[in-house]
Enzyme design. Sequence first.
Site, mmCIF file in Angstrom:
data_model
loop_
_atom_site.group_PDB
_atom_site.id
_atom_site.type_symbol
_atom_site.label_atom_id
_atom_site.label_comp_id
_atom_site.label_asym_id
_atom_site.label_seq_id
_atom_site.Cartn_x
_atom_site.Cartn_y
_atom_site.Cartn_z
ATOM 1 N N TYR A 125 0.796 -1.232 0.000
ATOM 2 C CA TYR A 125 0.000 0.000 0.000
ATOM 3 C C TYR A 125 0.828 1.280 0.000
ATOM 4 O O TYR A 125 0.264 2.373 -0.062
ATOM 5 C CB TYR A 125 -0.947 0.001 1.213
ATOM 6 C CG TYR A 125 -1.906 -1.165 1.190
ATOM 7 C CD1 TYR A 125 -2.951 -1.210 0.267
ATOM 8 C CD2 TYR A 125 -1.758 -2.226 2.070
ATOM 9 C CE1 TYR A 125 -3.816 -2.285 0.233
ATOM 10 C CE2 TYR A 125 -2.631 -3.309 2.041
ATOM 11 C CZ TYR A 125 -3.651 -3.335 1.113
ATOM 12 O OH TYR A 125 -4.508 -4.402 1.080
ATOM 13 N N HIS A 136 -15.161 -6.681 -1.563
ATOM 14 C CA HIS A 136 -15.256 -8.069 -2.003
ATOM 15 C C HIS A 136 -16.336 -8.857 -1.279
ATOM 16 O O HIS A 136 -16.595 -10.012 -1.633
ATOM 17 C CB HIS A 136 -13.893 -8.749 -1.794
ATOM 18 C CG HIS A 136 -12.747 -7.882 -2.173
ATOM 19 N ND1 HIS A 136 -12.511 -7.498 -3.482
ATOM 20 C CD2 HIS A 136 -11.806 -7.257 -1.420
ATOM 21 C CE1 HIS A 136 -11.456 -6.700 -3.512
ATOM 22 N NE2 HIS A 136 -11.022 -6.529 -2.283
ATOM 23 N N ASP A 144 -25.688 -2.295 -2.715
ATOM 24 C CA ASP A 144 -27.093 -1.882 -2.756
ATOM 25 C C ASP A 144 -27.266 -0.408 -2.399
ATOM 26 O O ASP A 144 -28.076 0.296 -3.002
ATOM 27 C CB ASP A 144 -27.931 -2.749 -1.826
ATOM 28 C CG ASP A 144 -28.101 -4.172 -2.339
ATOM 29 O OD1 ASP A 144 -27.718 -4.458 -3.494
ATOM 30 O OD2 ASP A 144 -28.616 -5.005 -1.565
ATOM 31 N N HIS A 194 -8.871 1.327 -5.686
ATOM 32 C CA HIS A 194 -8.059 0.442 -4.848
ATOM 33 C C HIS A 194 -6.608 0.854 -5.041
ATOM 34 O O HIS A 194 -6.168 1.065 -6.171
ATOM 35 C CB HIS A 194 -8.237 -1.028 -5.226
ATOM 36 C CG HIS A 194 -9.558 -1.569 -4.822
ATOM 37 N ND1 HIS A 194 -9.856 -1.892 -3.514
ATOM 38 C CD2 HIS A 194 -10.665 -1.820 -5.542
ATOM 39 C CE1 HIS A 194 -11.106 -2.333 -3.451
ATOM 40 N NE2 HIS A 194 -11.625 -2.285 -4.668
ATOM 41 N N ILE A 195 -5.869 0.965 -3.974
ATOM 42 C CA ILE A 195 -4.472 1.382 -4.026
ATOM 43 C C ILE A 195 -3.628 0.316 -4.711
ATOM 44 O O ILE A 195 -2.786 0.614 -5.561
ATOM 45 C CB ILE A 195 -3.960 1.703 -2.612
ATOM 46 C CG1 ILE A 195 -4.698 2.942 -2.080
ATOM 47 C CG2 ILE A 195 -2.450 1.911 -2.600
ATOM 48 C CD1 ILE A 195 -4.491 3.229 -0.599
ATOM 49 N N SER A 196 -3.859 -0.939 -4.365
ATOM 50 C CA SER A 196 -3.117 -2.043 -4.984
ATOM 51 C C SER A 196 -3.917 -2.585 -6.174
ATOM 52 O O SER A 196 -5.101 -2.292 -6.336
ATOM 53 C CB SER A 196 -2.879 -3.156 -3.960
ATOM 54 O OG SER A 196 -4.104 -3.785 -3.612
ATOM 55 N N ARG A 226 -9.984 -11.405 -3.887
ATOM 56 C CA ARG A 226 -10.001 -9.958 -4.139
ATOM 57 C C ARG A 226 -10.369 -9.619 -5.584
ATOM 58 O O ARG A 226 -10.544 -8.450 -5.918
ATOM 59 C CB ARG A 226 -8.640 -9.341 -3.813
ATOM 60 C CG ARG A 226 -8.265 -9.440 -2.356
ATOM 61 C CD ARG A 226 -6.964 -8.700 -2.089
ATOM 62 N NE ARG A 226 -6.403 -9.051 -0.806
ATOM 63 C CZ ARG A 226 -6.764 -8.494 0.353
ATOM 64 N NH1 ARG A 226 -7.676 -7.553 0.385
ATOM 65 N NH2 ARG A 226 -6.194 -8.890 1.475
#
Length: 155
Positions: free
Chosen positions: A28, A86, A93, A106-108, A117
């Site tokens: 991260y 995930h 919803d 998402h950072i990664s 994931r």
Amino acid sequence: MAKTPAETIYVLNGPNLNLLGTREPETYGHAKLADVEKLCAKTAAQFGLKADCRQSNREGELIDFIHDAHANKAAGIIINAGGYSHTSIALHDALVAVKIPTVEVHISNIHTREGFRHHSYTAMAAFASLCGFGIDGYRLAISGLAAKLGAKPKT
């Protein structure tokens, strides 16, 4: 672009993002959540937008933030729901229910990590999803959201 108060975008960060800079820096990076929030505020301002940054480790509170975005007529949402991406049909919803343009971040790169994931419920409720750009993904997400809203960069 929509008029006041819709010039606000919500930047929502989920579980464990409060640990940025110390949690798995090899995955991260070393930037802290405060760095993310500064980046978001600066990028949003370039388009005449205001970033309302919020973080929670609790799924229900993230849903409340999404409902707040709707109640406050937010122009858009940037969401990094962390691990809830995930698992949380409830977050999916909520995003679908409020009908606010949303970008998932998402950072990664979630697609090069564990198999669980690779699927994201929040991505299914977003018009775009970014992963693997580090915290720069937030800048890219805000730029893309601004384009979707018709906001032009301020000179």
